[in-house]
Design a protein around this motif. Structure first.
Motif, PDB file in Angstrom:
ATOM      1  N   THR A 295       0.809  -1.219   0.000  1.00 27.23           N
ATOM      2  CA  THR A 295       0.000   0.000   0.000  1.00 27.23           C
ATOM      3  C   THR A 295       0.842   1.268   0.000  1.00 27.23           C
ATOM      4  O   THR A 295       0.312   2.371  -0.076  1.00 27.23           O
ATOM      5  CB  THR A 295      -0.923   0.021   1.235  1.00 27.23           C
ATOM      6  OG1 THR A 295      -0.120  -0.079   2.418  1.00 27.23           O
ATOM      7  CG2 THR A 295      -1.912  -1.135   1.187  1.00 27.23           C
ATOM      8  N   GLU A 296       2.135   1.113   0.126  1.00 29.56           N
ATOM      9  CA  GLU A 296       3.034   2.261   0.164  1.00 29.56           C
ATOM     10  C   GLU A 296       4.007   2.181  -1.013  1.00 29.56           C
ATOM     11  O   GLU A 296       4.333   1.104  -1.502  1.00 29.56           O
ATOM     12  CB  GLU A 296       3.819   2.287   1.477  1.00 29.56           C
ATOM     13  CG  GLU A 296       2.952   2.339   2.727  1.00 29.56           C
ATOM     14  CD  GLU A 296       2.350   3.704   2.953  1.00 29.56           C
ATOM     15  OE1 GLU A 296       2.886   4.689   2.400  1.00 29.56           O
ATOM     16  OE2 GLU A 296       1.339   3.795   3.674  1.00 29.56           O
TER      17      GLU A 296
ATOM     18  N   THR B 136      -0.005   0.948   9.156  1.00 33.45           N
ATOM     19  CA  THR B 136      -1.267   0.587   8.498  1.00 33.45           C
ATOM     20  C   THR B 136      -2.470   0.548   9.433  1.00 33.45           C
ATOM     21  O   THR B 136      -3.608   0.597   8.970  1.00 33.45           O
ATOM     22  CB  THR B 136      -1.128  -0.793   7.833  1.00 33.45           C
ATOM     23  OG1 THR B 136      -0.896  -1.785   8.847  1.00 33.45           O
ATOM     24  CG2 THR B 136       0.024  -0.800   6.840  1.00 33.45           C
TER      25      THR B 136
ATOM     26  N   THR C  89      -0.342  -8.906   8.727  1.00 32.58           N
ATOM     27  CA  THR C  89       0.569  -7.840   8.296  1.00 32.58           C
ATOM     28  C   THR C  89       1.711  -8.371   7.441  1.00 32.58           C
ATOM     29  O   THR C  89       2.232  -7.650   6.591  1.00 32.58           O
ATOM     30  CB  THR C  89       1.145  -7.118   9.517  1.00 32.58           C
ATOM     31  OG1 THR C  89       1.808  -8.070  10.365  1.00 32.58           O
ATOM     32  CG2 THR C  89       0.040  -6.437  10.323  1.00 32.58           C
TER      33      THR C  89
END
Length: 200
Positions: free
Chosen positions: A33-34, A108, A115
């Motif tokens: 997501t990054e 997050t 994770t």
């Protein structure tokens, strides 16, 4: 004496290296997501690294004044601390994703084993292996202290020569000058001068 100094230096340096290594980047990773690389320092991965390294340095300082028996005790302690440093570090090597789970959660807001699946790339820093080396040197240094520490000269022993010389009645030039200043003649057999004699 050279063996003692070398061993103490190795133990102290191993603790110092552990401290430096723990403060550096250990794991770099990227989340799906990054779009940037995140890093985690060793002390953030495991907060016990710094106390263990400090304890090794403190033990090295204590070894400079410890007696033969206490030296062996400290040697065992240093070896155990070194083994602990290796174990703490290898835990990160074996499972780096678990080690950085807290950082992922902070980024997050997601906790738990899920994770790990969010990490698309991760890498270990050379500082991880520097920590392993520090632990290994501490182990070897501790073993060296246990084996050879009993033969090291105790601190301050060289300063005992003067009291022994005075106790044995050996001549002392400084004491002779003091006696002359006080009006005594140390060359006389009895060591006492005529009370009425005044040396100026």
């Amino acid at each position: 004496m050279r063996a003692k100094l070398s061993t103490l230096a190795a133990v102290a340096l191993s603790g110092g290296l552990g401290l430096v290594a723990g403060s550096q980047r250990w794991v770099s990773f990227m989340l799906e997501t990054e779009h940037r690389v995140e890093t985690v320092a060793g002390n953030d991965v495991n907060s016990a690294l710094a106390p263990v390294s400090i304890a090794v340095v403190a033990a090295a300082l204590a070894l400079t004044i410890a007696g033969p028996v206490f030296r062996r005790v400290l040697g065992v302690l240093v070896a155990l601390l070194g083994a602990g440093l290796i174990a703490l570090t290898l835990g990160v090597v074996v499972d780096p994703l678990s080690a950085i789970r807290g950082r992922i959660t902070a980024l997050t807001g997601i906790a738990g084993s899920d994770t790990s699946g969010m990490v698309v790339w991760h890498e270990l820093s050379p500082w991880v292996w520097a920590s392993v080396v520090a632990g290994a040197v501490a182990v070897l240094g501790g073993i060296a202290v246990v084996v050879a520490g009993g033969r090291w000269a105790a601190a301050g022993r060289k300063y005992d020569a003067k009291p022994r010389a005075e106790a044995s009645g050996a001549p002392d030039r400084i004491s002779d000058w003091d006696a002359l200043s006080g009006g005594d003649d140390p060359s006389e057999a009895g060591g006492d001068a005529d009370p009425g004699r005044d040396i100026r």
